[in-house]
Motif scaffolding. Structure first.
Motif, PDB file in Angstrom:
ATOM      1  N   PHE A   1     -23.821  42.500  26.280  1.00 52.38           N
ATOM      2  CA  PHE A   1     -24.242  43.743  26.924  1.00 52.38           C
ATOM      3  C   PHE A   1     -24.376  43.596  28.440  1.00 52.38           C
ATOM      4  O   PHE A   1     -24.305  44.600  29.156  1.00 52.38           O
ATOM      5  N   ALA A   2     -24.498  42.374  28.926  1.00 46.99           N
ATOM      6  CA  ALA A   2     -24.368  42.165  30.369  1.00 46.99           C
ATOM      7  C   ALA A   2     -22.960  42.538  30.808  1.00 46.99           C
ATOM      8  O   ALA A   2     -22.749  43.214  31.832  1.00 46.99           O
ATOM      9  N   SER A   3     -21.984  42.124  30.025  1.00 49.14           N
ATOM     10  CA  SER A   3     -20.594  42.472  30.325  1.00 49.14           C
ATOM     11  C   SER A   3     -20.373  43.976  30.257  1.00 49.14           C
ATOM     12  O   SER A   3     -19.677  44.559  31.100  1.00 49.14           O
TER      13      SER A   3
ATOM     14  N   ALA B   1     -22.587  46.250  30.840  1.00 50.21           N
ATOM     15  CA  ALA B   1     -23.250  46.877  31.993  1.00 50.21           C
ATOM     16  C   ALA B   1     -22.328  46.887  33.204  1.00 50.21           C
ATOM     17  O   ALA B   1     -22.323  47.850  33.991  1.00 50.21           O
ATOM     18  N   ARG B   2     -21.540  45.852  33.368  1.00 52.50           N
ATOM     19  CA  ARG B   2     -20.638  45.768  34.522  1.00 52.50           C
ATOM     20  C   ARG B   2     -19.507  46.776  34.452  1.00 52.50           C
ATOM     21  O   ARG B   2     -18.849  47.046  35.455  1.00 52.50           O
ATOM     22  N   LYS B   3     -19.277  47.350  33.287  1.00 51.70           N
ATOM     23  CA  LYS B   3     -18.200  48.328  33.130  1.00 51.70           C
ATOM     24  C   LYS B   3     -18.644  49.746  33.460  1.00 51.70           C
ATOM     25  O   LYS B   3     -17.803  50.661  33.546  1.00 51.70           O
ATOM     26  N   LEU B   4     -19.953  49.953  33.626  1.00 52.03           N
ATOM     27  CA  LEU B   4     -20.453  51.311  33.863  1.00 52.03           C
ATOM     28  C   LEU B   4     -20.015  51.803  35.234  1.00 52.03           C
ATOM     29  O   LEU B   4     -20.193  51.126  36.244  1.00 52.03           O
ATOM     30  N   ALA B   5     -19.449  52.984  35.259  1.00 54.11           N
ATOM     31  CA  ALA B   5     -18.998  53.589  36.516  1.00 54.11           C
ATOM     32  C   ALA B   5     -18.799  55.072  36.283  1.00 54.11           C
ATOM     33  O   ALA B   5     -18.598  55.513  35.144  1.00 54.11           O
ATOM     34  N   PRO B   6     -18.864  55.882  37.356  1.00 54.01           N
ATOM     35  CA  PRO B   6     -18.560  57.307  37.201  1.00 54.01           C
ATOM     36  C   PRO B   6     -17.159  57.499  36.630  1.00 54.01           C
ATOM     37  O   PRO B   6     -16.246  56.710  36.887  1.00 54.01           O
ATOM     38  N   GLU B   7     -16.986  58.555  35.840  1.00 54.20           N
ATOM     39  CA  GLU B   7     -15.722  58.809  35.164  1.00 54.20           C
ATOM     40  C   GLU B   7     -15.164  60.168  35.597  1.00 54.20           C
ATOM     41  O   GLU B   7     -15.822  61.191  35.428  1.00 54.20           O
ATOM     42  N   PRO B   8     -13.970  60.188  36.169  1.00 55.97           N
ATOM     43  CA  PRO B   8     -13.354  61.480  36.518  1.00 55.97           C
ATOM     44  C   PRO B   8     -13.174  62.335  35.264  1.00 55.97           C
ATOM     45  O   PRO B   8     -12.825  61.822  34.196  1.00 55.97           O
ATOM     46  N   GLN B   9     -13.411  63.630  35.419  1.00 54.61           N
ATOM     47  CA  GLN B   9     -13.277  64.547  34.285  1.00 54.61           C
ATOM     48  C   GLN B   9     -12.148  65.543  34.579  1.00 54.61           C
ATOM     49  O   GLN B   9     -12.088  66.112  35.672  1.00 54.61           O
ATOM     50  N   ALA B  10     -11.278  65.720  33.618  1.00 59.33           N
ATOM     51  CA  ALA B  10     -10.223  66.728  33.775  1.00 59.33           C
ATOM     52  C   ALA B  10     -10.824  68.115  33.575  1.00 59.33           C
ATOM     53  O   ALA B  10     -11.662  68.314  32.702  1.00 59.33           O
ATOM     54  N   ASN B  11     -10.401  69.064  34.414  1.00 56.78           N
ATOM     55  CA  ASN B  11     -10.825  70.450  34.199  1.00 56.78           C
ATOM     56  C   ASN B  11      -9.709  71.391  34.652  1.00 56.78           C
ATOM     57  O   ASN B  11      -8.793  70.992  35.381  1.00 56.78           O
ATOM     58  N   SER B  12      -9.788  72.620  34.211  1.00 55.77           N
ATOM     59  CA  SER B  12      -8.717  73.591  34.477  1.00 55.77           C
ATOM     60  C   SER B  12      -9.075  74.556  35.599  1.00 55.77           C
ATOM     61  O   SER B  12      -8.397  75.572  35.774  1.00 55.77           O
TER      62      SER B  12
ATOM     63  N   LEU C   1     -31.479  47.802  28.148  1.00 56.61           N
ATOM     64  CA  LEU C   1     -31.608  47.225  29.481  1.00 56.61           C
ATOM     65  C   LEU C   1     -30.293  47.318  30.254  1.00 56.61           C
ATOM     66  O   LEU C   1     -30.294  47.577  31.469  1.00 56.61           O
ATOM     67  N   ALA C   2     -29.179  47.097  29.577  1.00 56.62           N
ATOM     68  CA  ALA C   2     -27.887  47.223  30.247  1.00 56.62           C
ATOM     69  C   ALA C   2     -27.718  48.614  30.842  1.00 56.62           C
ATOM     70  O   ALA C   2     -27.105  48.783  31.899  1.00 56.62           O
ATOM     71  N   ALA C   3     -28.283  49.621  30.180  1.00 58.28           N
ATOM     72  CA  ALA C   3     -28.205  50.997  30.655  1.00 58.28           C
ATOM     73  C   ALA C   3     -29.175  51.284  31.801  1.00 58.28           C
ATOM     74  O   ALA C   3     -29.069  52.328  32.447  1.00 58.28           O
TER      75      ALA C   3
ATOM     76  N   GLY D   1     -28.655  47.814  40.673  1.00 55.48           N
ATOM     77  CA  GLY D   1     -27.505  48.500  40.128  1.00 55.48           C
ATOM     78  C   GLY D   1     -27.047  47.836  38.841  1.00 55.48           C
ATOM     79  O   GLY D   1     -27.647  46.862  38.367  1.00 55.48           O
ATOM     80  N   ALA D   2     -25.951  48.345  38.296  1.00 55.23           N
ATOM     81  CA  ALA D   2     -25.464  47.809  37.025  1.00 55.23           C
ATOM     82  C   ALA D   2     -25.127  46.330  37.127  1.00 55.23           C
ATOM     83  O   ALA D   2     -25.415  45.550  36.208  1.00 55.23           O
ATOM     84  N   ALA D   3     -24.537  45.916  38.238  1.00 53.09           N
ATOM     85  CA  ALA D   3     -24.158  44.508  38.391  1.00 53.09           C
ATOM     86  C   ALA D   3     -25.390  43.614  38.445  1.00 53.09           C
ATOM     87  O   ALA D   3     -25.411  42.531  37.849  1.00 53.09           O
ATOM     88  N   ALA D   4     -26.429  44.065  39.149  1.00 57.97           N
ATOM     89  CA  ALA D   4     -27.659  43.266  39.238  1.00 57.97           C
ATOM     90  C   ALA D   4     -28.362  43.188  37.886  1.00 57.97           C
ATOM     91  O   ALA D   4     -28.892  42.132  37.511  1.00 57.97           O
ATOM     92  N   ARG D   5     -28.354  44.295  37.143  1.00 53.94           N
ATOM     93  CA  ARG D   5     -28.944  44.260  35.814  1.00 53.94           C
ATOM     94  C   ARG D   5     -28.174  43.294  34.905  1.00 53.94           C
ATOM     95  O   ARG D   5     -28.770  42.557  34.103  1.00 53.94           O
ATOM     96  N   ALA D   6     -26.875  43.302  35.049  1.00 54.47           N
ATOM     97  CA  ALA D   6     -26.058  42.386  34.254  1.00 54.47           C
ATOM     98  C   ALA D   6     -26.389  40.933  34.583  1.00 54.47           C
ATOM     99  O   ALA D   6     -26.457  40.082  33.693  1.00 54.47           O
ATOM    100  N   ASP D   7     -26.607  40.650  35.853  1.00 57.78           N
ATOM    101  CA  ASP D   7     -26.969  39.282  36.236  1.00 57.78           C
ATOM    102  C   ASP D   7     -28.297  38.874  35.604  1.00 57.78           C
ATOM    103  O   ASP D   7     -28.463  37.733  35.151  1.00 57.78           O
TER     104      ASP D   7
END
Length: 487
Positions: free
Chosen positions: A113-115, A117-128, A165-167, A62-68
């Motif tokens: 870029f390790a740092s 990578a740790r910020k990557l997470a799903p992002e809620p999207q506003a919709n109508s 790689l972070a991606a 996952g992103a955390a392991a890639r960051a490590d």
């Protein structure tokens, strides 16, 4: 003579094929050779990267392991960067002072870029839409092909490799055939630091052979290229054939605009660093100097005084200020453009061909022309060498017009004590990066890229990792679906 072979799936490939010599620019003598790879090795490397992307430890991380993993790579670089200095200098002739400065901080790019990578997470999207929630996800492309130039192989590789790689992508690098050694040494170090086999592969050879095969491979999912605009056109064409996105960071003909109210000594320092550091062999080289008429004579005199004092010498000597150009074909190009500028009627105030006359190696000293007009080759074409073209202007409007009279738009410098004028000029100049009372800084938080013939897309900056990710929307119903065909 050292022999460098492709690095594929975590190991050096045994090689009995053809070789390409790498010449030490300080001596003009071959010091190593690299494998001249073909489409066969390109295919092997791409398939290795694709396997590593789909199965095994990298695919499962996952992103955390890639960051490590990136942090471990950064730690290895911080401890062992000095091992990489000599191979790069022997390949491209850059001064040891510059290379040591770059490499001592190289680890920080991977840590940054390790740092990220740790910020990557799903992002809620506003919709109508009633009764539906949507979430934004970002997925790696897969196999990324990174094509790097000969002027700063490992620095520019970091700008591509670390965010890729972070991606979560895997990467195949095609370094310049003129400067492959440090990239291969780095790939071994990265593997020893724990980067899984197949995540980073290096294929050496010529662009129209190995490089084109990599870009056109059906498993290639993204391409990132740094080089000339001519090379960029070829890469873009090959990538487009497979509908593969490409980021192109190409050449420049960057203006340095000095207004009469500028701090003269500060501006001279900035102009010197912009054109003569790295011998002008940088895409952002400030190769067009635009001087406001009242200060043109004094500024030019001070600039020439400083430039004449610069010492040509062995790139391995810390006292050297001007090292050789990177290779013989490039030396021929720079020489020919200096000769053409003289033939076109520009006034040669400082002749780097005369300075370097009789010196062994690929040397050209600092070269300065005045009276350069907009129809001259020296105004319009990138030299990529220590050659400065000077022109004068009267008004702010004329300065902007001259600055923008170029097919390139990578960088620019503005020198003035008037804050409002600096802001106006920076906004009006057509370039991806504009420096005001400063020049040549780079940081992972600031995007790099150009407009016009300087390319498209951006490297680094706040969206650097997302540039190596594909957006994906997931919609989830939270209420019953109404009958689409009510009675």
């Amino acid at each position: 003579m050292r022999g460098y072979t492709p690095f594929i799936n975590g190991e050096d490939l045994p090689w009995d094929g053809p070789w390409l010599d790498s010449t030490d620019p300080a001596t003009g003598q071959a010091w190593s050779r690299v494998a001249r790879c073909s489409a066969a090795e390109a295919d092997q490397a791409i398939k290795s990267a694709d396997r590593a992307f789909r199965t095994g430890p990298w695919a499962e991380a996952g992103a955390a392991a890639r960051a490590d993993i990136l942090d471990r790579l950064a730690g290895a670089l911080e401890a062992r960067w000095e091992e990489l200095v000599e191979p790069e200098i022997r390949d491209n002739g850059k001064r040891i002072t510059e290379v040591r400065g770059q490499f001592a901080g190289l680890h920080s790019w991977y840590r940054h870029f390790a740092s990220e990578a740790r910020k990557l997470a799903p992002e809620p999207q506003a919709n109508s839409i009633h009764g539906v929630e949507s979430t934004g996800h970002h997925l790696p492309y897969g196999v990324v092909v990174a094509i790097t130039p000969w002027n700063s192989p490992l620095m520019i590789l970091a700008w591509k490799l670390a965010p890729a790689l972070a991606a979560g992508n895997t990467v195949v690098v095609k370094p310049s055939e003129m400067a492959s050694a440090s990239t291969l040494e780095f790939a071994r170090l990265a593997h020893q630091a724990g980067l899984p086999s197949g995540v980073l592969n290096v294929v050496t050879g010529l662009g129209h052979e190995a490089g084109e095969a990599l870009v056109r491979h059906p498993l290639t999912r993204k391409v990132t290229f740094t080089g000339s605009d001519m090379g960029g056109r070829k890469v873009a064409e090959a990538a487009a054939a497979g509908v593969v996105p490409a980021t192109l960071e190409l050449g420049g003909k960057s203006p340095q605009v000095v207004f009469a109210d500028a701090d003269l000594e500060n501006a001279v320092n900035g102009v010197l660093s912009g054109i003569f550091l790295s011998n002008g062999q940088t895409c952002v080289a400030g190769s067009r100097l635009l001087l406001q008429a009242p200060i043109a004579e004094a500024f030019t005199a001070r600039l020439l005084e400083r430039a004449r004092a610069l010492r040509l010498g062995d790139p391995m000597d810390p006292a050297t200020q001007i090292a050789p150009l990177a290779n013989e074909p490039h030396l021929r190009k720079v020489r020919s453009m200096i000769v053409q500028a003289k033939d076109d009627g520009a006034e040669c105030l400082l002749d780097g061909l005369a300075t370097a006359n009789g010196k062994t190696g690929y040397y050209v000293g600092p070269t300065v022309f005045s009276g350069v007009t907009q129809n001259m080759q020296l105004w319009r074409e990138e030299v990529f060498g220590p050659v400065l073209a000077i022109a004068q202007f009267d008004s702010e409007e004329e300065a902007i017009r001259l600055a923008n009279d170029s097919n390139y738009g990578l960088a620019a410098g503005v020198w003035t004590s008037d804050t409002a004028r600096g802001a106006r000029a920076a906004a009006a100049i057509e370039a991806g990066t504009v420096y005001v009372n400063h020049y040549r800084s780079v940081d992972p938080s600031s995007p790099i890229g150009g407009i016009k013939l300087s390319g498209y897309g951006r490297e680094l900056g706040p969206d650097a990792v997302k540039d190596f990710l594909q957006a994906k929307s997931i919609w989830t119903g939270t209420a019953p679906v109404p009958d689409p065909f009510p009675a």
